[in-house]
Motif scaffolding. Structure first.
Motif, PDB file in Angstrom:
ATOM      1  N   LEU A   1      48.987  34.405  41.661  1.00  0.00           N
ATOM      2  CA  LEU A   1      47.858  34.974  40.940  1.00  0.00           C
ATOM      3  C   LEU A   1      47.559  34.116  39.719  1.00  0.00           C
ATOM      4  O   LEU A   1      48.475  33.711  39.003  1.00  0.00           O
ATOM      5  N   THR A   2      46.309  33.818  39.490  1.00  0.00           N
ATOM      6  CA  THR A   2      45.868  33.170  38.256  1.00  0.00           C
ATOM      7  C   THR A   2      44.689  33.970  37.729  1.00  0.00           C
ATOM      8  O   THR A   2      43.693  34.161  38.443  1.00  0.00           O
TER       9      THR A   2
ATOM     10  N   PRO B   1      48.872  39.999  44.510  1.00  0.00           N
ATOM     11  CA  PRO B   1      49.490  41.294  44.199  1.00  0.00           C
ATOM     12  C   PRO B   1      48.475  42.241  43.563  1.00  0.00           C
ATOM     13  O   PRO B   1      47.474  41.810  42.985  1.00  0.00           O
ATOM     14  N   GLU B   2      48.744  43.535  43.658  1.00  0.00           N
ATOM     15  CA  GLU B   2      47.914  44.519  42.982  1.00  0.00           C
ATOM     16  C   GLU B   2      48.178  44.432  41.482  1.00  0.00           C
ATOM     17  O   GLU B   2      49.324  44.347  41.048  1.00  0.00           O
TER      18      GLU B   2
ATOM     19  N   TYR C   1      41.940  43.488  44.113  1.00  0.00           N
ATOM     20  CA  TYR C   1      43.341  43.613  43.726  1.00  0.00           C
ATOM     21  C   TYR C   1      43.526  44.035  42.262  1.00  0.00           C
ATOM     22  O   TYR C   1      44.642  44.303  41.836  1.00  0.00           O
ATOM     23  N   ILE C   2      42.446  44.131  41.489  1.00  0.00           N
ATOM     24  CA  ILE C   2      42.522  44.540  40.081  1.00  0.00           C
ATOM     25  C   ILE C   2      41.966  45.952  39.962  1.00  0.00           C
ATOM     26  O   ILE C   2      40.842  46.224  40.368  1.00  0.00           O
ATOM     27  N   LYS C   3      42.788  46.841  39.384  1.00  0.00           N
ATOM     28  CA  LYS C   3      42.413  48.248  39.255  1.00  0.00           C
ATOM     29  C   LYS C   3      42.710  48.738  37.847  1.00  0.00           C
ATOM     30  O   LYS C   3      43.588  48.222  37.166  1.00  0.00           O
ATOM     31  N   THR C   4      41.992  49.753  37.439  1.00  0.00           N
ATOM     32  CA  THR C   4      42.229  50.381  36.135  1.00  0.00           C
ATOM     33  C   THR C   4      43.495  51.225  36.209  1.00  0.00           C
ATOM     34  O   THR C   4      43.687  51.983  37.149  1.00  0.00           O
TER      35      THR C   4
ATOM     36  N   ASN D   1      52.161  44.794  40.536  1.00  0.00           N
ATOM     37  CA  ASN D   1      52.975  45.577  41.468  1.00  0.00           C
ATOM     38  C   ASN D   1      53.478  44.718  42.613  1.00  0.00           C
ATOM     39  O   ASN D   1      52.754  44.454  43.576  1.00  0.00           O
ATOM     40  N   VAL D   2      54.708  44.260  42.497  1.00  0.00           N
ATOM     41  CA  VAL D   2      55.410  43.540  43.562  1.00  0.00           C
ATOM     42  C   VAL D   2      56.859  44.014  43.499  1.00  0.00           C
ATOM     43  O   VAL D   2      57.522  43.848  42.478  1.00  0.00           O
TER      44      VAL D   2
END
Length: 188
Positions: A54-55, A9-10, A102-105, A25-26
């Motif tokens: 996700l881990t 997920p994002e 998938y990781i954003k600020t 975000n799901v």
């Protein structure tokens, strides 16, 4: 579901001195599982027939008991309490440096470390707390500031303390007539 069809997920994140804000975000998540340990976040769930998992091995330690979560139809919002309070910001979210697509600020929640100081104390360190602003114009407020600026040439009704005279009464040198055009030579 087929093996290997698990999606990431994002994840949006931001931080403050004492906590990390994270949004997974799901939409319409079902059968979600979320666990926190002192330096790991594990998530899994289903949405619209797709599996998400996700881990995250976090950069620093958190206090799982003081952390909060909220699950809505659009996302999972987490506020992770940092174990070490009032320490500098983490340089990144994860323990291992690298780029993760998938990781954003989360710029809606992001604040620089310096901006956080202004919010808490009202005056930034070394700021304008004891500065006397009365020296910048004839008094306080907008009228005092505008009065100190003087009038602007050609702007009737905007008097002031005079201001510099740029010769508004004299004839402008641009008002002279232009010389006639010369004929250009023909080229072949």
């Amino acid at each position: 579901m087929m093996a290997g069809s698990t999606l990431l997920p994002e994840v949006l994140w931001a931080q403050r001195t004492n906590e990390v804000y994270m949004t997974i975000n799901v939409q319409d998540i079902k059968n979600e599982s979320l666990s926190l340990s002192k330096n790991t976040l594990t998530f899994s769930g289903e949405s619209h027939g797709k599996e998400y998992a996700l881990t995250l091995d976090l950069y620093g330690e958190i206090n799982p008991d003081e952390s909060k979560k909220h699950i809505s139809p659009r996302q999972i919002v987490l506020v992770l309490a940092k174990k070490e309070q009032d320490k500098p910001y983490w340089p990144r979210l994860l323990a291992k440096a690298g780029k993760y697509h998938y990781i954003k600020t989360d710029f809606a929640k992001w604040k620089d470390e310096d901006d956080e100081d202004e919010e808490e104390g009202g005056v930034p360190p070394g700021g304008f707390g004891d500065m006397d602003f009365s020296q910048f114009g004839g008094g306080g407020g907008l009228e005092g500031m505008m009065g100190g600026m003087g009038g602007m040439g050609g702007m009737g009704g905007m008097g002031g303390s005079g201001g510099p005279d740029y010769g508004a009464e004299e004839e402008d040198s641009d008002d002279e007539e232009m010389p006639p055009l010369e004929d250009a030579e023909e080229t072949k």
